[in-house]
Design a protein around this motif. Sequence first.
Motif, PDB file in Angstrom:
ATOM      1  N   LYS A  23      35.626  31.293  34.606  1.00 33.56           N
ATOM      2  CA  LYS A  23      36.193  32.415  33.863  1.00 33.56           C
ATOM      3  C   LYS A  23      35.200  33.568  33.784  1.00 33.56           C
ATOM      4  CE  LYS A  23      39.368  29.727  30.974  1.00 33.56           C
ATOM      5  NZ  LYS A  23      39.710  29.335  29.589  1.00 33.56           N
ATOM      6  N   GLU A  24      33.907  33.219  33.538  1.00 28.08           N
ATOM      7  CA  GLU A  24      32.901  34.260  33.448  1.00 28.08           C
ATOM      8  C   GLU A  24      32.745  34.994  34.780  1.00 28.08           C
ATOM      9  OE1 GLU A  24      29.369  32.438  32.104  1.00 28.08           O
ATOM     10  OE2 GLU A  24      30.055  32.138  30.032  1.00 28.08           O
ATOM     11  N   GLU A  25      32.809  34.243  35.903  1.00 25.05           N
ATOM     12  CA  GLU A  25      32.698  34.870  37.219  1.00 25.05           C
ATOM     13  C   GLU A  25      33.876  35.797  37.486  1.00 25.05           C
ATOM     14  OE1 GLU A  25      32.306  31.794  40.050  1.00 25.05           O
ATOM     15  OE2 GLU A  25      30.253  31.256  39.496  1.00 25.05           O
ATOM     16  N   GLU A  26      35.103  35.329  37.104  1.00 27.80           N
ATOM     17  CA  GLU A  26      36.279  36.171  37.305  1.00 27.80           C
ATOM     18  C   GLU A  26      36.193  37.439  36.468  1.00 27.80           C
ATOM     19  OE1 GLU A  26      39.638  33.816  36.416  1.00 27.80           O
ATOM     20  OE2 GLU A  26      39.511  32.569  38.221  1.00 27.80           O
ATOM     21  N   SER A  27      35.731  37.306  35.225  1.00 30.71           N
ATOM     22  CA  SER A  27      35.590  38.480  34.367  1.00 30.71           C
ATOM     23  C   SER A  27      34.577  39.458  34.935  1.00 30.71           C
ATOM     24  CB  SER A  27      35.174  38.050  32.950  1.00 30.71           C
ATOM     25  OG  SER A  27      36.152  37.199  32.377  1.00 30.71           O
ATOM     26  N   ALA A  28      33.453  38.905  35.433  1.00 29.66           N
ATOM     27  CA  ALA A  28      32.429  39.764  36.022  1.00 29.66           C
ATOM     28  C   ALA A  28      32.944  40.467  37.262  1.00 29.66           C
ATOM     29  CB  ALA A  28      31.180  38.924  36.359  1.00 29.66           C
ATOM     30  N   SER A  29      33.746  39.714  38.074  1.00 26.19           N
ATOM     31  CA  SER A  29      34.309  40.308  39.289  1.00 26.19           C
ATOM     32  C   SER A  29      35.280  41.430  38.968  1.00 26.19           C
ATOM     33  CB  SER A  29      35.002  39.233  40.119  1.00 26.19           C
ATOM     34  OG  SER A  29      35.605  39.803  41.263  1.00 26.19           O
ATOM     35  N   ASP A  30      36.133  41.190  37.937  1.00 25.28           N
ATOM     36  CA  ASP A  30      37.081  42.227  37.535  1.00 25.28           C
ATOM     37  C   ASP A  30      36.360  43.458  36.999  1.00 25.28           C
ATOM     38  OD1 ASP A  30      39.069  40.518  38.248  1.00 25.28           O
ATOM     39  OD2 ASP A  30      39.457  39.786  36.198  1.00 25.28           O
ATOM     40  N   ALA A  31      35.315  43.220  36.202  1.00 21.11           N
ATOM     41  CA  ALA A  31      34.557  44.339  35.646  1.00 21.11           C
ATOM     42  C   ALA A  31      33.877  45.135  36.747  1.00 21.11           C
ATOM     43  CB  ALA A  31      33.524  43.826  34.639  1.00 21.11           C
ATOM     44  N   GLN A  32      33.354  44.433  37.741  1.00 20.44           N
ATOM     45  CA  GLN A  32      32.687  45.112  38.846  1.00 20.44           C
ATOM     46  C   GLN A  32      33.674  45.933  39.656  1.00 20.44           C
ATOM     47  OE1 GLN A  32      30.601  42.483  41.456  1.00 20.44           O
ATOM     48  NE2 GLN A  32      29.628  44.138  42.623  1.00 20.44           N
ATOM     49  N   GLY A  33      34.876  45.332  39.893  1.00 19.87           N
ATOM     50  CA  GLY A  33      35.897  46.061  40.640  1.00 19.87           C
ATOM     51  C   GLY A  33      36.365  47.289  39.900  1.00 19.87           C
ATOM     52  N   ALA A  34      36.456  47.209  38.565  1.00 22.02           N
ATOM     53  CA  ALA A  34      36.901  48.357  37.782  1.00 22.02           C
ATOM     54  C   ALA A  34      35.837  49.444  37.731  1.00 22.02           C
ATOM     55  CB  ALA A  34      37.273  47.917  36.374  1.00 22.02           C
ATOM     56  N   GLU A  35      34.576  49.064  37.721  1.00 21.15           N
ATOM     57  CA  GLU A  35      33.502  50.037  37.604  1.00 21.15           C
ATOM     58  C   GLU A  35      33.203  50.718  38.931  1.00 21.15           C
ATOM     59  OE1 GLU A  35      30.275  47.893  36.015  1.00 21.15           O
ATOM     60  OE2 GLU A  35      31.152  47.619  34.022  1.00 21.15           O
ATOM     61  N   THR A  36      33.345  50.040  40.075  1.00 21.96           N
ATOM     62  CA  THR A  36      33.006  50.598  41.378  1.00 21.96           C
ATOM     63  C   THR A  36      34.249  50.621  42.261  1.00 21.96           C
ATOM     64  OG1 THR A  36      32.347  48.377  42.128  1.00 21.96           O
ATOM     65  CG2 THR A  36      30.632  49.807  41.221  1.00 21.96           C
ATOM     66  N   PRO A  37      35.061  51.694  42.189  1.00 22.31           N
ATOM     67  CA  PRO A  37      36.243  51.791  43.050  1.00 22.31           C
ATOM     68  C   PRO A  37      35.828  51.956  44.505  1.00 22.31           C
ATOM     69  CG  PRO A  37      35.858  53.843  41.900  1.00 22.31           C
ATOM     70  CD  PRO A  37      34.896  52.845  41.336  1.00 22.31           C
ATOM     71  N   PRO A  38      36.724  51.699  45.428  1.00 20.56           N
ATOM     72  CA  PRO A  38      36.372  51.836  46.849  1.00 20.56           C
ATOM     73  C   PRO A  38      36.040  53.277  47.205  1.00 20.56           C
ATOM     74  CG  PRO A  38      38.738  51.510  46.548  1.00 20.56           C
ATOM     75  CD  PRO A  38      38.091  51.230  45.238  1.00 20.56           C
ATOM     76  N   ASP A  39      35.172  53.474  48.176  1.00 20.46           N
ATOM     77  CA  ASP A  39      34.726  54.802  48.602  1.00 20.46           C
ATOM     78  C   ASP A  39      35.819  55.450  49.462  1.00 20.46           C
ATOM     79  OD1 ASP A  39      33.390  57.028  49.220  1.00 20.46           O
ATOM     80  OD2 ASP A  39      31.899  56.105  50.520  1.00 20.46           O
ATOM     81  N   LEU A  40      36.444  56.509  48.941  1.00 17.21           N
ATOM     82  CA  LEU A  40      37.524  57.205  49.648  1.00 17.21           C
ATOM     83  C   LEU A  40      37.094  58.590  50.119  1.00 17.21           C
ATOM     84  CD1 LEU A  40      40.520  56.324  47.294  1.00 17.21           C
ATOM     85  CD2 LEU A  40      39.851  55.173  49.410  1.00 17.21           C
ATOM     86  N   SER A  41      35.814  58.883  50.095  1.00 18.64           N
ATOM     87  CA  SER A  41      35.359  60.219  50.466  1.00 18.64           C
ATOM     88  C   SER A  41      35.691  60.540  51.914  1.00 18.64           C
ATOM     89  CB  SER A  41      33.852  60.330  50.234  1.00 18.64           C
ATOM     90  OG  SER A  41      33.157  59.330  50.991  1.00 18.64           O
ATOM     91  N   GLY A  42      35.595  59.554  52.794  1.00 19.36           N
ATOM     92  CA  GLY A  42      35.915  59.789  54.198  1.00 19.36           C
ATOM     93  C   GLY A  42      37.380  60.147  54.396  1.00 19.36           C
ATOM     94  N   ARG A  43      38.250  59.430  53.702  1.00 19.23           N
ATOM     95  CA  ARG A  43      39.685  59.702  53.809  1.00 19.23           C
ATOM     96  C   ARG A  43      40.029  61.066  53.225  1.00 19.23           C
ATOM     97  NH1 ARG A  43      44.081  59.397  56.748  1.00 19.23           N
ATOM     98  NH2 ARG A  43      46.015  59.185  55.532  1.00 19.23           N
ATOM     99  N   VAL A  44      39.389  61.405  52.114  1.00 16.49           N
ATOM    100  CA  VAL A  44      39.628  62.708  51.490  1.00 16.49           C
ATOM    101  C   VAL A  44      39.191  63.834  52.430  1.00 16.49           C
ATOM    102  CG1 VAL A  44      38.937  64.225  49.604  1.00 16.49           C
ATOM    103  CG2 VAL A  44      39.484  61.839  49.136  1.00 16.49           C
ATOM    104  N   ALA A  45      38.037  63.675  53.066  1.00 22.45           N
ATOM    105  CA  ALA A  45      37.555  64.697  54.000  1.00 22.45           C
ATOM    106  C   ALA A  45      38.514  64.842  55.184  1.00 22.45           C
ATOM    107  CB  ALA A  45      36.155  64.324  54.492  1.00 22.45           C
ATOM    108  N   GLU A  46      39.041  63.721  55.661  1.00 22.81           N
ATOM    109  CA  GLU A  46      39.986  63.766  56.773  1.00 22.81           C
ATOM    110  C   GLU A  46      41.267  64.520  56.379  1.00 22.81           C
ATOM    111  OE1 GLU A  46      42.504  60.666  59.648  1.00 22.81           O
ATOM    112  OE2 GLU A  46      41.075  59.917  58.158  1.00 22.81           O
ATOM    113  N   LEU A  47      41.772  64.242  55.189  1.00 25.26           N
ATOM    114  CA  LEU A  47      42.987  64.920  54.718  1.00 25.26           C
ATOM    115  C   LEU A  47      42.739  66.412  54.495  1.00 25.26           C
ATOM    116  CD1 LEU A  47      44.371  62.247  52.211  1.00 25.26           C
ATOM    117  CD2 LEU A  47      45.215  62.769  54.505  1.00 25.26           C
ATOM    118  N   GLU A  48      41.566  66.749  53.975  1.00 21.87           N
ATOM    119  CA  GLU A  48      41.237  68.157  53.791  1.00 21.87           C
ATOM    120  C   GLU A  48      41.180  68.881  55.134  1.00 21.87           C
ATOM    121  OE1 GLU A  48      37.618  68.284  51.642  1.00 21.87           O
ATOM    122  OE2 GLU A  48      38.552  67.985  49.673  1.00 21.87           O
ATOM    123  N   ASP A  49      40.608  68.238  56.137  1.00 21.35           N
ATOM    124  CA  ASP A  49      40.528  68.846  57.465  1.00 21.35           C
ATOM    125  C   ASP A  49      41.932  69.047  58.043  1.00 21.35           C
ATOM    126  OD1 ASP A  49      38.877  69.572  59.915  1.00 21.35           O
ATOM    127  OD2 ASP A  49      40.116  67.956  60.726  1.00 21.35           O
TER     128      ASP A  49
END
Length: 207
Positions: free
Chosen positions: A49-75
Amino acid sequence: MAINSPENPRRMPGRKEASCVENEEKEILAEEEMTETNIPDAEAAEASKEEESASDAQGAETPPDLSGRVAELEDQLLRKIAEFDNYRNRTLREKDEIGLNVRIQCVAELLPVLDNFERALAIGCSDEGFFKGVQLIFSSLSASFAKMGVEEIPAEGRAFDPELHYAVGRVENPELGPNTVAAVMQKGYRMGGKVVRHAMVAVANAD
């Protein structure tokens, strides 16, 4: 005092109590074993349970990096905007070009009328009222052409320019330079940078 014999067997005092104590000890040992067995499972579940909670907290704090996709859409967006601007400008130019060509055709059809009025004024008339009416019509037509951007092509005394002039005669005149327009047979006009009608001229001292 009675003595135990085979014929009169009697249990020794304290054996039943000893048996009960042994059973209680066995039950206690069994319960301890069960407790010890369940403790690791509970600890493992709690750790999971503690591992799952830590994993969920980590996922919520560090969203996936979408800067590349955003730059592509802007272009892509900038490219589409540029393409649309080019299309709009090209369409406006084509529209203006079509409009100018239509106006030039209309003016070209009306120029002979202007020429006839000009000839009539050059001849003159004994009827002053009639002559004045012709002058007014000629002036009104000339003003309308001016509002439309129609202008006369300079010719007489100018250097012959095949882009503006149409040579219909050749003369020798020592007072004029070579390839100079000596006389205008028919006036030429232009509109919006385009020639509506070339000026018909006689060229002096042509090479």
